[in-house]
Design an enzyme around this catalytic site. Structure first.
Site, short mmCIF file in Angstrom:
data_model
loop_
_atom_site.label_atom_id
_atom_site.label_comp_id
_atom_site.label_asym_id
_atom_site.label_seq_id
_atom_site.Cartn_x
_atom_site.Cartn_y
_atom_site.Cartn_z
N ASP A 1 33.78 46.51 49.48
CA ASP A 1 34.81 47.10 48.62
C ASP A 1 34.80 48.61 48.83
O ASP A 1 33.80 49.17 49.30
CB ASP A 1 34.54 46.76 47.14
CG ASP A 1 35.81 46.77 46.27
OD1 ASP A 1 36.40 47.86 46.12
OD2 ASP A 1 36.19 45.73 45.75
N VAL B 1 39.47 48.04 53.79
CA VAL B 1 40.05 47.01 54.66
C VAL B 1 41.21 47.52 55.51
O VAL B 1 41.63 46.85 56.45
CB VAL B 1 40.52 45.77 53.85
CG1 VAL B 1 39.35 45.09 53.17
CG2 VAL B 1 41.62 46.13 52.85
N TYR C 1 55.32 43.71 46.39
CA TYR C 1 54.06 42.95 46.39
C TYR C 1 54.30 41.53 46.91
O TYR C 1 53.54 41.03 47.75
CB TYR C 1 53.52 42.92 44.96
CG TYR C 1 52.28 42.07 44.75
CD1 TYR C 1 51.04 42.51 45.18
CD2 TYR C 1 52.36 40.84 44.10
CE1 TYR C 1 49.89 41.74 44.97
CE2 TYR C 1 51.23 40.07 43.88
CZ TYR C 1 50.00 40.52 44.32
OH TYR C 1 48.87 39.76 44.09
N VAL D 1 46.14 36.01 36.66
CA VAL D 1 44.81 36.02 36.04
C VAL D 1 44.61 37.40 35.41
O VAL D 1 44.89 38.41 36.07
CB VAL D 1 43.71 35.78 37.10
CG1 VAL D 1 42.34 35.67 36.42
CG2 VAL D 1 44.00 34.53 37.93
N THR E 1 42.76 39.89 35.28
CA THR E 1 41.83 40.88 35.85
C THR E 1 42.42 42.26 35.60
O THR E 1 43.50 42.39 35.01
CB THR E 1 41.72 40.66 37.36
OG1 THR E 1 43.05 40.81 37.89
CG2 THR E 1 41.18 39.28 37.70
#
Ligand code: NAD
Length: 258
Positions: A39, A66, A161, A196, A198
């Site tokens: 990360d 990434v 997105y 979700v 998060t």
């Protein structure tokens, strides 16, 4: 032996510091695999690795951006050196920047493309290079890309997105085709999580309110639940379980029908 016994496997989860990535890292570790957490949030990575280690898992962490080829090279080398191999990659790192189409900003679109699409493609590249029979890990393996329900429905406020997550879907299929045809020994699949709560999920619920699409975050969440036959939001633990899967057809055909 459980069919989900991953003893002896060596896994790297990107975006593994928190959220779905941390949950999947913990679940894969619980199933027996050694776990590298990658990360950009190095300090959070360290804490997540500590939690997994305290639960008995073999784990390490690496700073990984990434979007950066050299960062991938270093992270894969660290995975092979520290875990003794590399045969599972979860391409989970992602970003979501909410906007109505009428207000989209090019830098936001490029950021989502960079992390979600370029990051996933580079991950497949480095996994293939490492895992194929003449690669430094050399035992084949599995890549799991994290797409989104946003690639399968139209939800307002997330056009950019959704486009990147549709890109992840296509990357998965072409990657699977090449890996199969060229004998890399790497299976490539993707999953499409629903909403979700998060950090990303909670932020999204607030952002669609700010965009004027819903009167409140509760109304936005209610709208999502209303579109969900199982009538609830997802949970992090659902990503390693079948209980939030319904209405899905899962081909078991060697990729023939993709
Ligand atoms: N939460 C949801 O509702 C939901 C639904 C469908 C799909 N997803 C997807 O699941 C994945 C995880 O989402 P989440 O909800 O856990 O989000 P999150 O924001 O909680 O976590 C994302 C993680 O990715 C990391 N990351 C961001 N950019 C990175 C980069 N350049 N290099 C390495 N790491 C980077 C972040 O630091 C963070 O730890 C994402 O791909 C997301 O698009 C999430």
């Amino acid at each position: 032996m459980s069919k989900f016994d991953l003893t002896g496997r060596k896994a790297l989860v990107t975006g593994g510091a928190r959220g779905l990535g941390a949950g999947m890292a913990a679940a894969i570790s619980k199933a027996g695999a050694a776990m590298m957490i990658g990360d950009i949030l190095t300090d959070v990575c360290r804490e997540t690795a500590k939690t997994i280690a305290a639960d008995g898992g073999k784990t390490a962490f690496v700073t990984l951006d990434v979007t950066d080829d050299a960062s991938w090279q270093a992270a894969v080398s660290a995975t092979i050196a520290e875990l003794g191999g590399f045969d599972i990659l979860v391409n989970n790192a992602g970003v979501e920047i909410t906007s109505l189409v009428i207000n989209v900003e090019a830098p936001d679109l490029r950021r989502m493309w960079d992390v979600n699409v370029v990051g996933t493609a580079l991950g497949m590249k480095h996994a293939f290079r490492a895992m194929k029979p003449d690669g430094p890990a050399g035992k084949g393996g599995a890549v799991v890309n994290i797409s989104s329900v946003a690639a399968t429905i139209a939800f307002p406020g997330i056009a950019g997105y959704s486009a990147t997550k549709s890109g992840v879907d296509r990357l998965t299929r072409v990657g699977a085709m090449e890996s199969g045809k060229l004998g890399y020994g790497v299976r490539v699949n993707c999953i499409y999580p629903g909403l979700v709560p998060t950090d990303m999920g909670v932020q999204l619920a607030g952002d669609v309110v700010a965009a004027g699409l819903f009167p409140s975050a509760e109304a936005a969440i209610g709208g999502v639940i209303g579109q969900t036959p199982l009538a609830r939001l997802g949970e992090v633990a659902d990503m390693a379980d079948a209980r939030f899967i319904t209405g899905a057809g899962l081909p078991v055909d060697g990729g023939m029908g993709m």
